[in-house]
Design a protein around this motif. Structure first.
Motif, short mmCIF file in Angstrom:
data_model
loop_
_atom_site.label_atom_id
_atom_site.label_comp_id
_atom_site.label_asym_id
_atom_site.label_seq_id
_atom_site.Cartn_x
_atom_site.Cartn_y
_atom_site.Cartn_z
N ASN A 137 -0.81 1.51 -8.35
CA ASN A 137 -2.27 0.89 -7.38
C ASN A 137 -2.08 -0.73 -7.76
O ASN A 137 -0.93 -0.85 -8.92
CB ASN A 137 -3.32 1.39 -8.10
N PRO A 138 -2.54 -1.67 -7.46
CA PRO A 138 -2.11 -2.74 -7.79
C PRO A 138 -2.25 -3.36 -9.10
O PRO A 138 -2.46 -4.57 -9.45
CB PRO A 138 -3.31 -3.56 -6.61
N TYR A 153 -2.73 -4.35 -0.70
CA TYR A 153 -2.40 -3.79 -0.28
C TYR A 153 -1.55 -4.36 1.60
O TYR A 153 -3.19 -5.60 1.41
CB TYR A 153 -2.51 -2.41 0.01
N TYR A 154 -1.01 -4.27 1.76
CA TYR A 154 -0.64 -5.04 3.37
C TYR A 154 0.26 -4.26 4.32
O TYR A 154 1.13 -4.00 3.69
CB TYR A 154 0.07 -6.53 3.02
N LYS A 166 2.94 -1.96 2.18
CA LYS A 166 3.53 -2.18 0.97
C LYS A 166 2.29 -3.41 -0.23
O LYS A 166 1.21 -3.12 0.04
CB LYS A 166 3.95 -3.62 1.27
N CYS A 167 2.73 -3.35 -1.12
CA CYS A 167 1.23 -3.73 -2.49
C CYS A 167 2.02 -4.48 -3.17
O CYS A 167 3.75 -5.12 -3.81
CB CYS A 167 1.48 -2.16 -3.20
N TYR A 174 6.87 -1.05 -2.18
CA TYR A 174 6.14 -0.15 -1.09
C TYR A 174 5.81 0.95 -1.09
O TYR A 174 6.73 1.97 -1.88
CB TYR A 174 7.98 0.46 -0.41
N GLN A 175 5.13 1.29 -0.30
CA GLN A 175 3.56 2.47 -0.93
C GLN A 175 4.29 3.44 -0.15
O GLN A 175 4.37 5.00 -0.39
CB GLN A 175 3.17 2.29 -1.15
N LEU A 176 4.33 3.19 0.93
CA LEU A 176 4.77 4.38 2.25
C LEU A 176 5.20 3.56 3.41
O LEU A 176 5.03 2.49 4.14
CB LEU A 176 3.18 4.58 2.95
N TYR A 177 6.41 4.21 3.81
CA TYR A 177 7.24 3.64 5.14
C TYR A 177 8.01 5.11 5.42
O TYR A 177 8.03 6.15 4.39
CB TYR A 177 9.01 2.85 4.44
#
Length: 491
Positions: A137-138, A153-154, A166-167, A174-177
């Motif tokens: 988490n951030p 997040y962005y 990304k975070c 990279y959080q989800l790719y």
């Protein structure tokens, strides 16, 4: 149906937790903890206080106990750090405070003291499961040298040009790719943490040991975050936050932020992938041989085809696995195939042929005998007699009717066979020196690599239990007459 599956799922979770709890208790209470240093090259080089300090630090790192050096003790309980470190002032009160908390106090040859407290069984189990699931988490990154770190997040394009989540402030950038490797959609939000490997692969997370690539690093042309390009093995999707104090000149030349701690790409697959490759290829070959052979034996019952098949089945069952592997290995050598996997390595197809064929042949006997047995049992059923009365030929009866019903029990074991390919084959991988998952558990036990033993126990138990559930569900798909739900439950 849904209620049944949910109940099975919950029971499966409890079964996995129970097995892992037993493994934790056995590993941490019955195996002397001194044994973990038997194959540790660093331990043998140390003497005196250095050895003692190293030993307790490792035990703390591996979760055996809580260990506090005198500096830690003085910071926690003393108002005068300097006098406490000199064993003066309120030092005795500090020592007493730790003793009251259940710590044992020991003195080094240098005169400094340290305190340690062994964890109880409930603490060992509780600490393991409390640290098992890590959610990024951030707020995950805490860096005193970077107080103005943005936390959000962005969405931004990844190295392959596909948008990714990304975070900033998370441990992983990279959080989800999405990329071209299985399972294609990847995430770094939720991770399982089984601790570090020790003494083999010392300091590396256990899951990373079995999932990272092998052999040489693989250089590719990449564009770094700061816009520079070059050949590098770095996998930008794996980059983690690196503390500002540890950033070096090379990091600053490639990255425009602190996400510079990245894993590498390798030329060869991971242990898990390699074992799965061998397992799935051998499984396909085994079923391709065994199913037609079993059907033929059932159709030609008591004829020469059936008798020849029974000779093969009896031979494969009677001969010890190790003897058969070495026998097949000698035959393979006559055709120029390597007797060890590293002889030609990952990139040569000859390295795979002999182990795959051996694994396939070792699995054929059981499938053949069961498909033959089920088909013969079905051949005496009333619907078969009715089919014969209608004038259907024997081939059509066997292929369209008997096989369809006889295959149902075989279908139940297919998910287990597919999923458990990941666990590898202990004997075959050992004989051919294949760097796969098969040898990991016995090697970890021999090296007293406790965290790796618990990790593999968790993985193999979870795969075994859920593959049984999938097998039951698959049977209901193949044969709608089978109902998993209890009577009266239509859901």
């Amino acid at each position: 149906m849904k209620k049944y599956i949910l109940g099975r799922f919950i029971r499966s979770i409890f079964s996995i937790l129970a097995v892992v709890c037993i493994a934790i208790i056995l590993v941490y209470t019955l195996i002397p903890r001194d044994e973990i240093f038997k194959v540790d090259p660093n331990f043998t080089k140390l003497q005196g206080d250095s050895r003692t300090t190293y030993m307790y630090a490792r035990w703390k790192e591996l979760g055996y106990l809580d260990y506090q050096q005198q500096a830690d003790m003085c910071k926690a309980y003393s108002d005068d750090y300097s006098s406490c470190m000199a064993s003066e002032g309120d030092f005795e009160e500090v020592v007493k405070a730790y003793e009251n908390d259940g710590y044992t106090i020991q003195t080094l040859k240098s005169g400094l003291v340290f305190a340690y407290r062994n964890y109880s069984i409930p603490e060992l189990v509780g600490r393991f499961f409390s640290n098992l699931i890590v959610i990024d988490n951030p707020s995950a990154v805490q860096d005193s040298d970077n107080p103005d770190l943005e936390r959000s997040y962005y969405i931004e394009s990844g190295p392959n040009g596909i948008p990714a989540i990304k975070c900033s402030g998370c441990q992983y950038q990279y959080q989800l790719y999405v990329n071209g490797s299985f399972p294609f959609i990847h995430q770094n939000v939720i991770k399982l943490n089984f601790g570090i490997s020790f003494p083999t692969h010392s300091g590396v997370n256990t899951l990373e040991v079995i999932n990272r690539g092998q052999d040489k690093t693989k250089n590719e042309e990449i564009t770094f975050p700061n816009g520079s390009t070059g050949n590098s093995p770095i996998n930008l999707y794996t980059c983690q936050y690196k503390a500002t104090s540890t950033l070096d000149h090379l990091d600053e030349s490639h990255f425009d932020d602190n996400y510079a701690n990245c894993a590498y790409n390798y030329t060869a697959p991971s242990m898990t992938t390699l074992s799965y490759m061998f397992g799935i290829l051998s499984l396909i070959i085994a079923y391709a041989i065994a199913l037609p052979a079993g059907v033929m034996m059932a159709r030609k019952k008591d004829k020469w085809q059936d008798k020849l098949g029974m000779v093969y089945i009896n031979f494969m069952i009677a001969v010890p696995s190790l003897a058969f592997i070495y026998f097949a290995k000698q035959i393979g050598l006559m055709f120029g195939l390597p007797d060890k996997f590293p002889q030609y390595g990952f990139s040569d197809i000859r390295s795979y042929i002999l182990p795959v064929i051996i694994l396939a042949l070792m699995s054929t006997a059981s499938v053949m005998i069961w498909i033959r047995r089920y088909m013969i049992d079905q051949s005496n059923a009333d619907y078969v007699k009715f089919a014969r009365a209608k004038g259907l030929n024997e081939k059509e009866i066997f292929n369209k009717h008997i096989l369809k019903n006889a295959i149902i029990p075989i279908v139940n074991g297919i998910p287990s066979s597919i999923i458990l390919c990941i666990s590898g084959s202990v004997i075959t991988e050992s004989v051919f020196a294949i760097p796969g998952m098969g040898k990991m558990l016995p090697d970890s036990i021999n090296a007293y690599n406790n965290n790796m033993v618990i990790t593999l126990t968790f993985i193999f138990t979870a795969l075994s239990i859920f593959s049984l559930l999938l097998g039951d569900i698959l049977m209901t798909i193949v044969d709608p007459r089978i109902q998993l739900s209890s009577k009266g439950d239509s859901r």
